[in-house]
Every structure is written in structure tokens, then in C-alpha cells.
Design a protein around this motif. Structure first.
Motif, PDB file in Angstrom:
ATOM      1  N   UNK A  12     -11.922   1.063 -17.160  1.00  0.00           N
ATOM      2  CA  UNK A  12     -12.726  -0.131 -17.100  1.00  0.00           C
ATOM      3  C   UNK A  12     -12.771  -0.466 -15.486  1.00  0.00           C
ATOM      4  N   UNK A  13     -14.275  -0.314 -15.146  1.00  0.00           N
ATOM      5  CA  UNK A  13     -14.492  -0.673 -13.651  1.00  0.00           C
ATOM      6  C   UNK A  13     -15.431  -1.844 -13.451  1.00  0.00           C
ATOM      7  N   UNK A  23     -11.898   0.346 -10.080  1.00  0.00           N
ATOM      8  CA  UNK A  23     -11.215   0.626 -11.418  1.00  0.00           C
ATOM      9  C   UNK A  23     -10.097  -0.393 -11.635  1.00  0.00           C
ATOM     10  N   UNK A  24     -10.256  -1.101 -12.641  1.00  0.00           N
ATOM     11  CA  UNK A  24      -9.188  -2.134 -12.979  1.00  0.00           C
ATOM     12  C   UNK A  24      -7.895  -1.592 -13.319  1.00  0.00           C
ATOM     13  N   UNK A  74      -1.978  -8.984  -7.067  1.00  0.00           N
ATOM     14  CA  UNK A  74      -2.113  -7.695  -6.596  1.00  0.00           C
ATOM     15  C   UNK A  74      -3.682  -7.181  -6.615  1.00  0.00           C
ATOM     16  N   UNK A  75      -4.056  -6.031  -6.296  1.00  0.00           N
ATOM     17  CA  UNK A  75      -5.659  -5.639  -6.172  1.00  0.00           C
ATOM     18  C   UNK A  75      -6.191  -5.987  -7.372  1.00  0.00           C
ATOM     19  N   UNK A  76      -5.873  -5.665  -8.536  1.00  0.00           N
ATOM     20  CA  UNK A  76      -6.526  -5.935  -9.846  1.00  0.00           C
ATOM     21  C   UNK A  76      -6.587  -7.424 -10.173  1.00  0.00           C
ATOM     22  N   UNK A  91     -21.222  -5.973 -12.104  1.00  0.00           N
ATOM     23  CA  UNK A  91     -21.704  -4.871 -12.642  1.00  0.00           C
ATOM     24  C   UNK A  91     -20.447  -4.156 -13.471  1.00  0.00           C
ATOM     25  N   UNK A  92     -20.220  -3.421 -14.382  1.00  0.00           N
ATOM     26  CA  UNK A  92     -19.192  -2.815 -15.378  1.00  0.00           C
ATOM     27  C   UNK A  92     -19.456  -1.361 -15.419  1.00  0.00           C
TER      28      UNK A  92
END
Length: 144
Positions: A12-13, A23-24, A74-76, A91-92
Motif C-alpha cells: 500500500x502506497x 510505501x506504507x 517512525x516514517x510510516x 493519492x494511493x
């Protein structure tokens, strides 16, 4: 013989605002939902056998959700937090894994990220559920 496979490798982006499609990380479950038509009533005084009649109205692109292994900050987590805070659609891109005979497929479009719900158990991994409302047309095609 079946070509069925697991969801291992699904992606999933997400892109928030003018950011980068990212990217998740560490998805453990993904429910991409599906489109569903709303209906409108077409019944009239001479409908056959007094049975209601309906037509298709608008196509709702659907709702979905995913779960991740959660690490606060964290980044996600930052990406998801920004997406929830955004009033604008993000957007995904979803990439579904393929097999040797069935190539990977992608699903792209816009999504509203509605919530992030962490779970912090005493003796297991921390996770976070993220709820989604897809908006506008979704397009599917071969993943590059």
C-alpha cells in the motif's frame, strides 16, 4: 490445479499533498474494499405485480482499511498521521502480488484517510488500524 496465492508481498502506497508516493511499512492485513452502486427507486402506479423497481444511480468507490506493525513516530506513523490530518484526498496505490501465470495487479486513485487506531497489548506486538474512504474513480491494471 489452482493458481491461488497468499497476500504475502501486497503493498500500500500513499502520497499526502505534494509529497512523494511512499510505501506504507510493515502491513500485516489489507482490506481494499470494493465499489458498490447506490440505487434509486423507479416504481410507479403500474409496476408489474406491485413489485418495487430500482435503477443504478452512483457508483461508490468503497471503504477499506489496513493494519500495520506500529512503531510510534517512525516514517510510516508520520505518513499516516499526516494523511489523517489532511482534509484533502491522498493519492494511493495498492499492489496485489502475482504468480508465475498471473502477474501482479495495481489499484490506484484517491483516498481519504479517516482514522488511525493504535493497539498496545501487554504481551504482543503493537499494531495500528487505518480506515479509508476511497473517492473518485479507481483504476486497475498490470503492476509495472
Amino acid at each position: 490445479m489452482s493458481d491461488v496465492t497468499t497476500g504475502f508481498g501486497a503493498q500500500f502506497w500513499l502520497k499526502v499533498g505534494s509529497g512523494t508516493l511512499t510505501e506504507v511499512g510493515e502491513i500485516i492485513a489489507l482490506n481494499p474494499g470494493g465499489a458498490e452502486w447506490s440505487t434509486f427507486e423507479k416504481t410507479h402506479m403500474k409496476s408489474t405485480n406491485r413489485v418495487q423497481e430500482f435503477g443504478k444511480a452512483l457508483n461508490n468507490p468503497g471503504t477499506g482499511d489496513f493494519q500495520i506493525n506500529w512503531m510510534p513516530g517512525n516514517t510510516t506513523d508520520d505518513l499516516i498521521t499526516a494523511a489523517v490530518a489532511s482534509v484533502d484526498p491522498c493519492e494511493y496505490k495498492i499492489v496485489y502480488p502475482g504468480t508465475a501465470t498471473n502477474p501482479a495487479v495495481k489499484d490506484e486513485g484517491d483516498v481519504l484517510v479517516l482514522s488511525r487506531t493504535p493497539s498496545v497489548p501487554i504481551g504482543d506486538r503493537m499494531t495500528c488500524g487505518v480506515s479509508l474512504q476511497f473517492t473518485g474513480e479507481r483504476t486497475e491494471g498490470a503492476a509495472a
